[in-house]
Design a protein around this motif. Sequence first.
Motif: not given
Lengths: 251, 403
Positions: A48-49, A52-55, B35-37, B39, B60, B64
């Motif tokens: 998931a992380d 988010v960092r690289s869709p 960690r991001f969960i 967005f 990040l 965007r």
Amino acid sequence: MPDYQKRIVILGATSAIAEHCARLWVKDGAVDLTLVSRDLGRTERVAADLRVRSPQSVVLVLEANFVDPPAISQLVDEIVAVGAVDTVLIAHGSLPDQAVCQQDLTACHDALTVNGISPVLFAEAFAGPMQKANHGTLAIIGSVAGDRGRKSNYVYGAAKGLVARYAQGLQHRLAGTGVKVVLIKPGPTNTPMTAHLKQQGARLANVEDVARLIVKGINQGKPVVYAPGKWALIMMVIRHLPRVVFNRMDI
Amino acid sequence: MKSSQLGIAYGMGRSYGDVCLNPDGVLWNATGLDRFISFDEVTGLLACEAGVLLGDIQRLAIPRGWILPVTPGTQIVTVGGAIANDVHGKSHHVLGSFGNHVKKITLARTDGTLIECGPAMLPDWFSATVGGLGLTGVITEAEIQLRRVAGPWLDTETVPYANLDEFFALSEASESAWEHTVSWIDCISGGGGRGLFMRGNPADVGPRTVPQGHNLIVPFVPPISLVNRLSLRLFNMAYFNFKKWQSGRAIVHYEPFFYPLDNILEWNRIYGPKGFFQYQSVVPRALGRDAVQAMLGEIARSGDGSFLAVLKTFGNRQPVGMLSFPQPGVTLALDFPNQGGRTLKLFERLDAIVREAGGRIYPAKDARMPRELFEAGYPLLNEFLKYRDPGISSALSRRLMGY
Ligand SMILES: Cc1cc2nc3c(=O)[nH]c(=O)nc-3n(C[C@H](O)[C@H](O)[C@H](O)COP(=O)(O)OP(=O)(O)OC[C@H]3O[C@@H](n4cnc5c(N)ncnc54)[C@H](O)[C@@H]3O)c2cc1C
Ligand SMILES: NC(=O)c1ccc[n+]([C@@H]2O[C@H](COP(=O)([O-])OP(=O)(O)OC[C@H]3O[C@@H](n4cnc5c(N)ncnc54)[C@H](OP(=O)(O)O)[C@@H]3O)[C@@H](O)[C@H]2O)c1
């Protein structure tokens, strides 16, 4: 047709070192990542992380048995059936308590298996298909602990030494092909694996810095990567110390 | 978190005092929770673990089209730390404090339970945890509503002012049209009061070359403090004149505008081995001018001037947290080299002014305020205590709450 995305497979994807390598890879551009570990839930959090960092990246999560040879073989067959891989990073490992290993042969066996046999089986399973494709980089995380046996962690060190000797042989086998084999030897690094050492005041390298050196080494296809680099020198000295001197050292 | 000893969560340790210290207990390092969960690029809602750094969110999100609505003067702090101190930034008069933009918090209690709270769900727990100094549990995850932004650039203006009346006039005039305001104030020259007012708005100026962030490191702790009366006077004079010369409008990248000290790693070393104290207060608007004038007077009299003195008005809104620091009024943040007893004496005189004006002191930057001043400044303290986690204690909580 979408642009070609580099295909990367990570074994032990919940490892802090591997996770930071993955962050660097997705930062450089969209990639096709396959994350393999023994626990789907925790690996999903890593995935998931990264999403988010690289869709734009594709992140796939797989759960696996890390010690059963037929299961390893089947898993790798499934991964390579989808298409050729560009990079494989074999990262899993676990630092055992040396004293316990001396008392309890089951603990000793488990430590040798997860740090030595398991990574080698994964590497062997990938080596054939990669050789056939004549393409890709196979990176395995060993350790400076594999460079010379020491009383404080020789069971772990022996397993990592097995990985080193295996990588050496594989490099010999694949020399002159399009496949590169990279043996990574981290020094003590600040990750969950060493949390107890940190509490005892050990000086640990920053995991981001170690990951950066690993990714760079993999990109260059270097046969051996010490991370941080100073460990190449330190271990050269340690390896060459005469036994009479070495045996008197408390390390 | 399972342990018989009392513990406290620890983020990046950017608080100046003892909120995140626990000499007799354990520290739970939250930076591994990084960690991001998720967005949502359509709504700007970000979910992440509590150890994620604000700087990582900015890097990040800004490309965007989204930005953190509130950040403190450093981006090297964790989401958990930003919530636990309900931090404020230059946008307070428009956007409130960090807690105003938090939609959900996941709190791990030492009895093993997890509590999910937010403005619309268990709002009492939310209100205790925002600004709760880490004492209600360990924040493991949070959801934050980001704000639309065109890019990393700001349209800024620097305006010199000669005295506090001019400062308040500038603040008043800027609050409706400028999203960010802050000022640097000279505490030394001529009894203090002159300064530089800086204001900024997000700017849509298209792509430009981003300045190279060269890191300057203060490489060692000098044997004595480099901040003494003489150097301070010189610094204040130089800074004032240099900036005055630069005053006017400019398009500036958000990093140097919001986080000027982040490029000087280990900058606190200039104060030498004895370190330094921070003192940040807020006093209500009505008495603000006189209280600030009185504090500047005390500082000038002591000669222990402040290297970084920041003066800013807070907006007219009640904070989310029971123990949140920001309240309507004006805030003065000061830095002092530690001169032992002399510095502490000065603080007592400043305390008297704050107490008199009905103000309060910022716990994130405090290591010495008297308990009675804390109790007077935070009237919801007794309500807050009901939400404390009995397995958590810090040096600050023992000093100011007794356990
Ligand atoms: C150069 C500089 C400029 C600053 N400017 C400002 C400013 O403009 N405005 C402002 O408001 N502050 C400012 N500060 C202070 C800083 O923003 C706060 O102290 C912030 O809370 C620090 O976050 P941290 O991650 O370092 O947390 P720490 O300092 O490690 O901890 C702060 C508090 O948060 C708690 N905590 C941390 N993580 C968690 C968690 N996961 N769960 C529960 N509790 C937790 C700790 O227990 C402690 O009580 C500045 C600091 C510096 C160094
Ligand atoms: N950190 C150091 O100082 C250091 C130094 C030299 C070499 N290394 C090596 O670097 C690699 C990565 O370690 P790290 O520091 O990143 O540690 P880490 O964060 O603790 O990661 C260890 C990884 O190994 C997996 N693992 C452990 N035991 C396993 C088992 N029995 N079966 C399957 N997977 C298992 C873990 O999976 P779970 O998440 O499911 O537990 C995790 O993915 C390891 O090979 C380690 O030996 C580390």
